[in-house]
Design an enzyme around this catalytic site. Sequence first.
Site, PDB file in Angstrom:
ATOM      1  N   GLU A  75       4.521   3.798  -0.819  1.00  0.00           N
ATOM      2  CA  GLU A  75       5.634   3.572  -1.525  1.00  0.00           C
ATOM      3  C   GLU A  75       6.856   4.218  -0.895  1.00  0.00           C
ATOM      4  O   GLU A  75       7.605   5.027  -1.581  1.00  0.00           O
ATOM      5  CB  GLU A  75       5.625   3.711  -3.015  1.00  0.00           C
ATOM      6  N   ASP A 119       6.753  10.346  -9.535  1.00  0.00           N
ATOM      7  CA  ASP A 119       6.229  10.030 -10.838  1.00  0.00           C
ATOM      8  C   ASP A 119       4.701   9.798 -10.497  1.00  0.00           C
ATOM      9  O   ASP A 119       3.847   9.771 -11.709  1.00  0.00           O
ATOM     10  CB  ASP A 119       6.438   8.428 -11.323  1.00  0.00           C
ATOM     11  N   HIS A 120       4.115  10.149  -9.386  1.00  0.00           N
ATOM     12  CA  HIS A 120       2.824  10.469  -9.173  1.00  0.00           C
ATOM     13  C   HIS A 120       2.499  11.751  -8.588  1.00  0.00           C
ATOM     14  O   HIS A 120       3.466  12.289  -8.020  1.00  0.00           O
ATOM     15  CB  HIS A 120       2.238   9.420  -8.028  1.00  0.00           C
ATOM     16  N   ASP A 169      -4.392   6.816  -8.443  1.00  0.00           N
ATOM     17  CA  ASP A 169      -4.588   7.235  -6.755  1.00  0.00           C
ATOM     18  C   ASP A 169      -6.130   7.866  -6.590  1.00  0.00           C
ATOM     19  O   ASP A 169      -6.502   8.590  -7.347  1.00  0.00           O
ATOM     20  CB  ASP A 169      -3.503   8.458  -6.621  1.00  0.00           C
ATOM     21  N   TYR A 218      -1.458   0.981  -0.037  1.00  0.00           N
ATOM     22  CA  TYR A 218      -0.615   0.849  -1.417  1.00  0.00           C
ATOM     23  C   TYR A 218      -0.938  -0.420  -1.781  1.00  0.00           C
ATOM     24  O   TYR A 218      -0.182  -1.324  -1.415  1.00  0.00           O
ATOM     25  CB  TYR A 218       0.846   1.229  -0.893  1.00  0.00           C
ATOM     26  N   ASN A 255      -3.508   1.070  -7.424  1.00  0.00           N
ATOM     27  CA  ASN A 255      -2.840   0.515  -8.602  1.00  0.00           C
ATOM     28  C   ASN A 255      -3.882  -0.229  -9.635  1.00  0.00           C
ATOM     29  O   ASN A 255      -3.828  -1.250 -10.029  1.00  0.00           O
ATOM     30  CB  ASN A 255      -2.072  -0.755  -8.075  1.00  0.00           C
TER      31      ASN A 255
END
Length: 318
Positions: free
Chosen positions: A97, A308-309, A283, A172, A213
């Site tokens: 990302e 945010d990860h 992840d 991703y 995801n």
Amino acid sequence: MPKRGKKAEDVDSADELEATEPEAKKSKKGAAKGPKEKVVEGPILYQDPPNKLTSPSGQKYTLKVTSWNVDGLRAWVKKKGLEWVREEDPDVLCLQETKCAEKLLPPEMREMPEYPHKYWACAGAKEGYSGVALLCKTEPLSITYGIGEEEHDQEGRVITAEFPSHFLVTAYVPNAGRGLVRLEYRQRWDAAFRAYLRGLDARKPLVLCGDLNVAHAEIDLKNPKGNKKSAGFTPEERQGFGELLTAGFTDTFRHLYPETPHAYTFWTYMMNARAKNVGWRLDYFLVSTRLLGELCDSKIRSQAMGSDHCPITLYMAL
């Protein structure tokens, strides 16, 4: 992963920081009840155990890979993500990302002498969308972009590096989307990606890393009951991940830590979710099952900030 910040179902509404103790029992009939006392309960945070630097046979690790969904490369650099990377010092750095065309890369990324071999994949028609990167200290034998299917190779989601003993794939994986509008596409992607990985695995073993995801099992997110119809935890997505495992690949973290709870890699920006550890494990490092004898450790660096990860790191004795 697309930002879950606007989706209330992703936050456990029952996750309260305060609880009230039961009233004190009366010592005598008619005696006044004691005052209620509030007990502050802190969140249960994941504690990353010490690194295991040797394989089951006692061989010291020879490969260290870090993977991180940075939620926008330029913003991540400003948040000092590179400083953490330099301290971690992996042999290979995989980013997801990135949301950044190669021509717009921050100079800090272009000028990293630690990683002389840098590879970028970006969404062709969508500026500031998706994107992955792979940065290496050692030059790979070859680099491949995408999975060889036009339907799935328009969004800059996969880079494959071939090394003498293995393939390294960073991905991703597309999200099913708000309202599950891309769930059918996600299922086609899962089948095509699985076939691609099996083709690589037939040639030499592989390591797969990235934001896949999906939270595979209920232990992999804080609020499974409230998210059964949410992107990332639908039965279809979980089944697709399970089929990937049965195709000859192993989730390294769950192999080493099968019952460890509260181990998440993503937290929405809303409702103070990260501080309360209301998260998802999205992840992963997967490896060809025949590489498990070379697996040293699979880490979740939940204290690292900048996205945010959080990043994850793999140690292998290849």
